[in-house]
Design an enzyme around this catalytic site. Structure first.
Site, PDB file in Angstrom:
ATOM      1  N   LYS A  23      53.764  29.275  33.164  1.00  0.00           N
ATOM      2  CA  LYS A  23      54.935  28.421  33.422  1.00  0.00           C
ATOM      3  C   LYS A  23      54.694  27.606  34.693  1.00  0.00           C
ATOM      4  O   LYS A  23      54.227  28.159  35.695  1.00  0.00           O
ATOM      5  CB  LYS A  23      56.180  29.305  33.573  1.00  0.00           C
ATOM      6  CG  LYS A  23      57.494  28.539  33.702  1.00  0.00           C
ATOM      7  CD  LYS A  23      58.683  29.501  33.800  1.00  0.00           C
ATOM      8  CE  LYS A  23      60.012  28.778  33.781  1.00  0.00           C
ATOM      9  NZ  LYS A  23      61.165  29.695  33.814  1.00  0.00           N
ATOM     10  N   SER A  35      65.023  28.898  30.390  1.00  0.00           N
ATOM     11  CA  SER A  35      64.256  27.786  30.917  1.00  0.00           C
ATOM     12  C   SER A  35      62.759  27.850  30.602  1.00  0.00           C
ATOM     13  O   SER A  35      62.070  26.843  30.698  1.00  0.00           O
ATOM     14  CB  SER A  35      64.415  27.731  32.434  1.00  0.00           C
ATOM     15  OG  SER A  35      63.792  28.855  33.043  1.00  0.00           O
ATOM     16  N   SER A  89      66.079  33.519  31.118  1.00  0.00           N
ATOM     17  CA  SER A  89      65.107  32.451  30.845  1.00  0.00           C
ATOM     18  C   SER A  89      63.822  32.891  30.154  1.00  0.00           C
ATOM     19  O   SER A  89      63.016  32.055  29.766  1.00  0.00           O
ATOM     20  CB  SER A  89      64.736  31.733  32.148  1.00  0.00           C
ATOM     21  OG  SER A  89      65.769  30.875  32.532  1.00  0.00           O
TER      22      SER A  89
END
Lengths: 484, 99
Positions: A79, A154, A178
């Site tokens: 990420k 997210s 998330s």
């Protein structure tokens, strides 16, 4: 080369010389380049090919290579909120569009030392704020199989990348859901370890008392392996825990004593607003546990209804404080004209105009909650309600081993469906937020699909540091229910 | 809860050093009103005698020895942390004159 569903397939291929780490890396790089999902913000092609060549040398020269390096040749995506030395960390924000990290996050460093290959940096909601991955400054991420749907957020890029075979496993972060929400939407496994298990050093902060790094994978076993390697005390994160980390990936394969397992079913997680298909799938999973001999125990988590309110005070307060560092002096970019500002305030305002709408909204909300005259009514009050939410769990875990329920009230929704209504979007996290506020280990494991093929995740939550137990239950659920 | 109007949005935005467009002021005011209205729910919880929870594990944070570690240096031997700054001069962050 076909796609892989678990790391053992890749490792076997390396062992038997069926294919090499460079070939596997090239396979994933080709997949990424062909993909239209917008899952990757940066592909570390030269760097990862160098890593793959080193891995080849290790396999060739060391007969104990696979024992020494538990992730040898595992193709991963990271990420883009986590630092890799010399690689951009944008946080999907214009603010950090050109920011190159000066060091590697501890968790990524541990994975790479164990032989993992970092293919590139994955798209996300700007600064990890969002539940649909539509808040990225570099465009939304597509759901792996339903392009008109969101992948969840997210960590949407991390979930789509695993679901669409753009890496085998990936790292995401979970502040209020998330990791688990996108895992549920995309039909993959997503695991948030107990708060403090994984160092946050090198992870750009959103809400520091909630943020936790965790893996995405197709199997619980691979998620456990990645988590096991990166967990443990780090002197550079004073909130990282010195609690010992077990050999989770091998321990969870041991036989499951279903008859002694007590699964808590909170009535607050089966309420109006949960889609019928989700409820049906989760209830069938609960009956499956029962059929194996486990005991279902009705429990109550009475403060669940206050969790979203509590979270949106605590998280935005911490965020407004954390994001104050983006002042145009030390990080990122200054927009045109900033250097010609007449006053200091004007300079800051020009620099901070680079934040997207959701980030601005949360900074304003957090600034309000912390401002003079409102601190007691909001932040201080929310911290006390947070304690009551945790107390609910502590009471429940006196009676049960794990808690099960839905991850989200719905399946992946259509892109654009909630953009004008942030509150509706916040409520998607209603079942994931309580475990985040309480710092508990929790995961999403696929438990069914709707007729249209959209995935549903089963949510399993454990008591603090009972990571192994949660992973073990999830592993046996996945293996025995779906793979005989 | 205070009355959420454009003036409040402007005041809080200025505290956070955020300049908002006219459209943002109007949409944020409406959305903040909705969100704060929802958050208001926590006011009904009785928290008498409840200790606030600031960290999930209430652990005593461990501090490492106060010893300088090796800095991250680039190939020229300069601090790497400066490489990504918007502007730099010698071994410092460079800022415009108004600062």
């Amino acid at each position: 080369m076909n796609s892989f569903s678990k790391f053992s397939e890749i490792r076997e291929g390396y062992r038997s010389k069926k294919f090499s780490p460079v070939e596997v890396t090239q396979f994933y790089l080709d997949q990424i380049k062909k993909s239209k999902h917008n899952a990757y913000l940066d592909i570390c092609e030269d760097r990862v090919l160098d890593q793959a060549k080193k891995v080849e040398k290790i396999i060739f020269s060391d007969k104990d290579a696979f024992e020494k390096y538990p992730l040898l040749g595992m193709p991963m995506g990271i990420k883009d909120l986590l630092n890799i030395d010399g690689v951009k960390t944008t946080c999907a924000s214009k603010m950090l569009e050109n920011y190159v990290a000066p060091y590697t996050a501890t968790c990524v460093e541990r994975l790479e030392k164990a032989g993992a290959l970092s293919l590139g940096k994955l798209n996300l909601d700007e600064f990890a704020m969002g539940s649909s991955n539509e808040n990225s400054a570099f465009g939304p991420v597509e759901h792996p199989t339903h392009p008109e749907r969101v992948p969840g957020g997210s960590s949407g890029g991390s979930a789509t990348a695993v679901g669409a075979d753009l890496c085998l496993t990936s790292l995401g972060t979970d502040t209020g859901g998330s990791i688990r929400l996108p895992a549920s939407f995309c039909g993959v496994v997503g695991y948030k370890p107990t708060y403090g298990r994984v160092s946050r050093f090198g992870v750009v902060a959103f809400a520091s008392s909630l943020d936790q790094v965790g893996p995405f994978a197709k199997t619980v076993e691979d998620a456990a392996l990645v988590a096991e390697v990166m967990s443990g005390k780090d002197i550079y994160d004073s909130t990282s825990s010195s609690e010992s980390v077990g050999a989770w990936s091998s321990e969870i394969s041991k036989p499951m004593d279903w008859k002694s397992l007590k699964v808590g079913v909170p009535k607050e997680y089966f309420v109006e607003g949960v889609e019928d298909s989700v409820r049906k799938s989760v209830e069938e999973s609960l009956r499956w546990f029962e059929s194996k001999g486990a005991t279902l125990v009705d429990i109550s988590l009475p403060h669940t209804e206050y969790a979203v309110s509590t979270y949106y005070v605590v998280a935005v307060s911490e965020a407004s404080s954390n994001l104050a560092r983006f002042d145009g002096v030390r990080f990122g970019t200054r927009p045109d004209g900033a250097n010609e500002s007449a006053t200091l305030d004007e300079f800051y305002e020009k620099v901070r105009s680079q934040f997207g709408a959701e980030v601005k909204r949360r900074i304003i909300l957090g600034t309000y909650a912390l401002s003079s005259g409102y601190y007691d009514a909001y932040y201080s009050k929310a911290c006390k309600v947070r304690r009551l939410i945790r107390n609910d769990f502590d009471e429940a875990f006196k009676k049960v081993d794990v808690i099960a329920g839905p991850v989200a009230p719905t399946v992946a929704f259509k892109r654009g469906a909630m953009l004008e209504n942030p509150l509706q979007m916040y409520l998607m996290d209603i079942f994931t937020i309580p475990a985040s506020l309480s710092g508990l280990p929790a995961l999403s494991v696929p438990c069914g699909t709707q007729e249209d093929g959209l995935s549903i995740g089963l949510h399993l939550i454990g008591s603090p540091f009972a990571d192994e137990k949660v992973l073990k239950v999830a592993h046996h659920f996945q293996k025995e229910r779906y793979h005989g | 809860m205070a009355k959420v109007d454009v003036q409040l949005t402007e005041k809080v935005a200025s505290l956070a050093r955020l300049a908002l467009s006219k459209e943002e002021k109007s949409s944020f005011t409406e959305q903040l009103g909705q969100i704060l209205g929802y958050i208001e729910k926590i006011s009904e919880v009785n928290v008498d005698g409840v200790e606030p929870m600031i960290n999930p594990h209430d652990q005593i944070l461990s501090l490492r020895e106060d010893v300088a570690a090796e800095p991250f240096l680039n190939e020229e031997g300069n601090p790497k942390i400066l490489d990504s700054a918007p502007d730099q001069l010698y071994d410092g962050f460079k800022v415009p004159q108004i600062l």
